[in-house]
Design a protein around this motif. Structure first.
Motif, short mmCIF file in Angstrom:
data_model
loop_
_atom_site.label_atom_id
_atom_site.label_comp_id
_atom_site.label_asym_id
_atom_site.label_seq_id
_atom_site.Cartn_x
_atom_site.Cartn_y
_atom_site.Cartn_z
N VAL A 5 -5.98 3.52 9.17
CA VAL A 5 -6.23 2.75 7.95
C VAL A 5 -5.89 3.55 6.70
CG1 VAL A 5 -7.96 1.19 8.95
CG2 VAL A 5 -8.66 3.42 8.02
N THR A 6 -5.34 4.75 6.88
CA THR A 6 -4.89 5.57 5.75
C THR A 6 -3.46 6.01 6.02
OG1 THR A 6 -5.56 7.70 6.67
CG2 THR A 6 -7.24 6.45 5.47
N ALA A 7 -2.77 6.42 4.96
CA ALA A 7 -1.41 6.92 5.12
C ALA A 7 -1.40 8.16 5.99
CB ALA A 7 -0.81 7.23 3.74
N ALA A 8 -2.41 9.02 5.87
CA ALA A 8 -2.47 10.23 6.69
C ALA A 8 -2.62 9.90 8.17
CB ALA A 8 -3.60 11.14 6.22
N GLN A 9 -3.46 8.93 8.48
CA GLN A 9 -3.62 8.53 9.88
C GLN A 9 -2.36 7.88 10.42
OE1 GLN A 9 -7.09 6.00 9.66
NE2 GLN A 9 -8.51 7.71 10.01
N ILE A 25 4.09 0.10 8.77
CA ILE A 25 5.33 -0.11 8.01
C ILE A 25 5.21 -1.37 7.16
CG2 ILE A 25 7.80 -0.57 8.20
CD1 ILE A 25 7.71 0.99 10.89
N ASN A 26 4.74 -2.45 7.76
CA ASN A 26 4.73 -3.73 7.06
C ASN A 26 3.68 -3.80 5.95
OD1 ASN A 26 6.81 -4.51 8.68
ND2 ASN A 26 5.62 -5.91 9.95
N SER A 27 2.65 -2.97 6.02
CA SER A 27 1.66 -2.96 4.94
C SER A 27 1.96 -1.89 3.90
CB SER A 27 0.25 -2.74 5.50
OG SER A 27 0.16 -1.49 6.16
N GLY A 28 2.92 -1.00 4.18
CA GLY A 28 3.35 -0.04 3.18
C GLY A 28 2.87 1.38 3.38
N LEU A 29 2.13 1.65 4.45
CA LEU A 29 1.63 3.01 4.66
C LEU A 29 2.73 3.97 5.11
CD1 LEU A 29 -1.81 2.38 6.43
CD2 LEU A 29 -1.35 2.77 4.00
N LEU A 30 3.79 3.45 5.73
CA LEU A 30 4.90 4.27 6.18
C LEU A 30 6.21 3.71 5.64
CD1 LEU A 30 3.97 4.88 9.94
CD2 LEU A 30 3.71 6.49 8.05
N ASP A 31 7.17 4.60 5.43
CA ASP A 31 8.50 4.25 4.90
C ASP A 31 9.46 4.10 6.07
OD1 ASP A 31 11.06 4.21 3.85
OD2 ASP A 31 10.76 5.91 2.51
N PRO A 32 10.03 2.91 6.29
CA PRO A 32 10.89 2.71 7.46
C PRO A 32 12.16 3.57 7.45
CG PRO A 32 10.97 0.80 6.01
CD PRO A 32 9.86 1.67 5.53
N VAL A 33 12.77 3.78 6.30
CA VAL A 33 13.98 4.59 6.27
C VAL A 33 13.65 6.05 6.57
CG1 VAL A 33 15.92 5.37 4.85
CG2 VAL A 33 15.15 2.99 4.71
N ASP A 34 12.54 6.53 6.06
CA ASP A 34 12.09 7.89 6.40
C ASP A 34 11.89 8.03 7.91
OD1 ASP A 34 10.81 10.59 5.84
OD2 ASP A 34 9.13 9.51 6.75
N LEU A 57 0.83 -1.21 0.00
CA LEU A 57 0.00 0.00 0.00
C LEU A 57 0.86 1.26 0.00
CD1 LEU A 57 -2.75 -1.21 2.50
CD2 LEU A 57 -2.52 -1.66 0.05
N THR A 58 1.77 1.32 -0.94
CA THR A 58 2.73 2.41 -1.07
C THR A 58 2.55 3.05 -2.45
OG1 THR A 58 4.28 1.14 0.30
CG2 THR A 58 5.18 3.01 -0.95
N PRO A 59 2.24 4.34 -2.54
CA PRO A 59 2.02 4.95 -3.86
C PRO A 59 3.19 4.78 -4.82
CG PRO A 59 1.27 6.42 -2.12
CD PRO A 59 1.97 5.29 -1.44
N ALA A 60 4.42 4.78 -4.28
CA ALA A 60 5.60 4.66 -5.13
C ALA A 60 6.10 3.23 -5.24
CB ALA A 60 6.71 5.56 -4.60
N ILE A 61 5.25 2.24 -5.01
CA ILE A 61 5.65 0.84 -5.13
C ILE A 61 6.28 0.61 -6.51
CG2 ILE A 61 3.43 0.02 -6.05
CD1 ILE A 61 5.35 -1.84 -3.33
#
Length: 515
Positions: A230-234, A273-282, A12-16
């Motif tokens: 349940v959203t990237a913003a949240q 992180i594991n579903s892709g809503l957040l970037d771990p390196v960021d 669930l990452t826009p830049a996948i």
């Protein structure tokens, strides 16, 4: 004729990578809720609700960004129930001329993607998952350079150098790579302890909750307190809260446990992180910025960074290097079933009741509750490591096999015989007593080893060492415990093992706690 790009529930990452160079006008993004994925283990209700709600919200975000999204819901009457079946239907619907997909996160799904090349009459391109720092071949090359056991610390240092995280030139910040020894303090109850954000379910989430309640009534867990982002913003709001309010004390108390305190100073970001809503390196770079600005101590920031670019990347490398047969390893020959109360939380052992209770309520527990309470107990009783793996995969919101399996079977259950762990992670009740307030609230006495009120962990700990003496006595890190066992003398040893045997007999007979 469009390109068909399947986006899976942990992508669930826009830049996948599958979308990185795609033209929205010539692309159909396919997202699928399928029975194969919801039912291959009995996933916690909250885990199912989180994944499907996050997927549906992500689909809306992609549409808002200009993508054409074909979304197949689980309750669609024409749903085939599998990724392959839904891709076949989508090819026919859209007359797609090729498929581009980011590599799967686990062996089971990777095999499906590999089969598409021969199953479908159009080209299939499987791209690397660029959200991780290390490719599979790079980890294999690193592992091939090691002598003997694979040790995470060396890998972690290479990741620090590669990313330049917490580096002062060529040296680690603070002059040390690892501050773990500073991160083992017990905590005290604190009325001002921060609480993670909770997000009220919107219409999309309420629809998912109703469906999960209806279709998965027999699965473990509760939806009563569902408040996950349940959203990237949240998810970003929770990340910002962590950096502002909990990171400064995270390090000191990352191993602590307190009755009724389900999160303490943990980030609660791993599901996102594991579903892709957040970037771990960021997240790591933002944590470092807090240290550089003087708002968070180095032990907290280093501990957090180590979990993400060290342990998380390392677990993924182990998973893919060892192959699909890794799940069958059972170095200690354990075959016992987990007690039925792992699915209910109904036990008199307060530490287990706390860890299991919050797991079933929220689909979350922090790493020490998993490793040194539920995992420790399972190892001490000799539970089948594959069954323990399935339980962890079922009940935790952040559990995807690539990260959960090596953590559970390898680190927690020593099923691989020490591929990367230096010893089994076992303890008597003394460790739990030192790191928590659990024992003071328990009906068992943590100071007793023998008798009806004795803490079960105590006799089980020594019995475990005695049962596996042939495989473990030579381990340098267990010299101290075995020396202590030898000093008990035959009579005390026999009484201790009889105590453990009585506990295990009653456990096998369905007793509530083994007595």
């Amino acid at each position: 004729m469009p390109v068909l790009i399947p986006v899976l529930g942990d992508q669930l990452t826009p830049a996948i990578s599958s979308l990185a160079d795609a033209d929205p006008a010539a692309t159909v993004v396919l997202m699928m809720e399928v029975a194969d994925e919801t039912g291959y283990v009995r996933h916690h209700k909250a885990k199912l609700a989180y994944i499907m709600s996050a997927m549906r919200h992500h689909a809306e975000a992609l549409r808002a960004a200009g993508w054409r999204v074909d979304y197949v819901r689980l309750d669609d009457p024409d749903n085939s129930g599998s990724f392959t079946g839904e891709v076949a239907r989508a090819i026919e619907r859209h007359a797609a001329d090729r498929i581009v997909v980011t590599e799967a996160g686990e062996w089971r799904v990777a095999a499906m993607l590999d089969a598409w090349a021969t199953r479908f009459a159009i080209p299939v391109e499987v791209r690397p998952d660029t959200r991780f720092l290390v490719r599979h071949d790079e980890f294999a090359e690193w592992a091939g350079r090691q002598r003997g056991r694979l040790v995470m610390e060396g890998f972690y240092r290479e990741m620090r150098i590669r990313t330049d995280l917490l580096m002062d030139g060529a040296k680690p910040a603070g002059g040390r790579w690892n501050f773990d020894k500073e991160n083992r303090k017990p905590a005290q109850a604190d009325l001002l302890m921060p609480r993670p954000l909770a997000f009220a379910p919107d219409a999309i989430t309420r629809d998912v909750l109703a469906m999960v309640t209806d279709r998965f009534a027999g699965h473990p867990g509760s939806l009563d307190r569902f408040g996950w982002a349940v959203t990237a913003a949240q998810a970003e709001a929770q990340a910002a809260y962590f950096f502002a309010h909990t990171l400064p004390r995270f390090g000191d108390y990352e191993d602590a446990m307190l009755t009724g305190e389900r999160h303490l100073w943990h980030s609660i970001l791993s599901p996102y992180i594991n579903s892709g809503l957040l970037d771990p390196v960021d997240l790591c770079r933002r944590a470092e910025a807090e240290y550089r600005a003087g708002r968070a101590p180095l032990n907290s920031v280093e501990g957090y960074v180590r979990q993400l670019i060290g342990w998380r990347e390392y677990m993924r490398g182990i998973y893919w290097r060892e192959g699909p047969g890794y799940v069958d390893r059972n170095f200690l020959g354990h075959t016992r079933n987990l007690p039925s109360w792992y699915w209910t939380g109904e036990t008199d052992a307060h530490c287990l009741r706390e860890a299991l209770g919050q797991t079933l309520d929220t689909a979350h527990a922090h790493h020490i509750q998993r490793l040194m309470v539920t995992g420790n107990f399972a190892l001490l009783i000799g539970a089948d490591p594959a069954q323990v793996h399935r339980w962890y995969l079922e009940v935790y919101l952040d559990a995807y096999e690539w990260v959960e399996l090596p953590n559970t079977l390898g680190m927690s259950q020593f099923g691989d015989g020490g591929l990367f762990g230096t010893k089994p992670y076992i303890s008597s009740g003394a460790y739990i007593d030192r790191m928590s307030d659990y024992c003071g609230r328990c009906r068992y006495d943590v100071k007793q080893r023998i008798g009806p009120d004795a803490c079960p962990f105590n006799a089980l700990y020594w019995d475990f060492l005695a049962r596996h003496e042939d495989k473990l006595r030579a381990n340098p890190r267990l010299r101290g415990p075995y020396s202590s066992w030898d000093r008990f003398g035959p009579e005390t040893q026999q009484a201790t093992r009889a105590q453990a045997a009585a506990f295990l007999d009653d456990l096998d007979a369905g007793g509530p706690d083994g007595y």
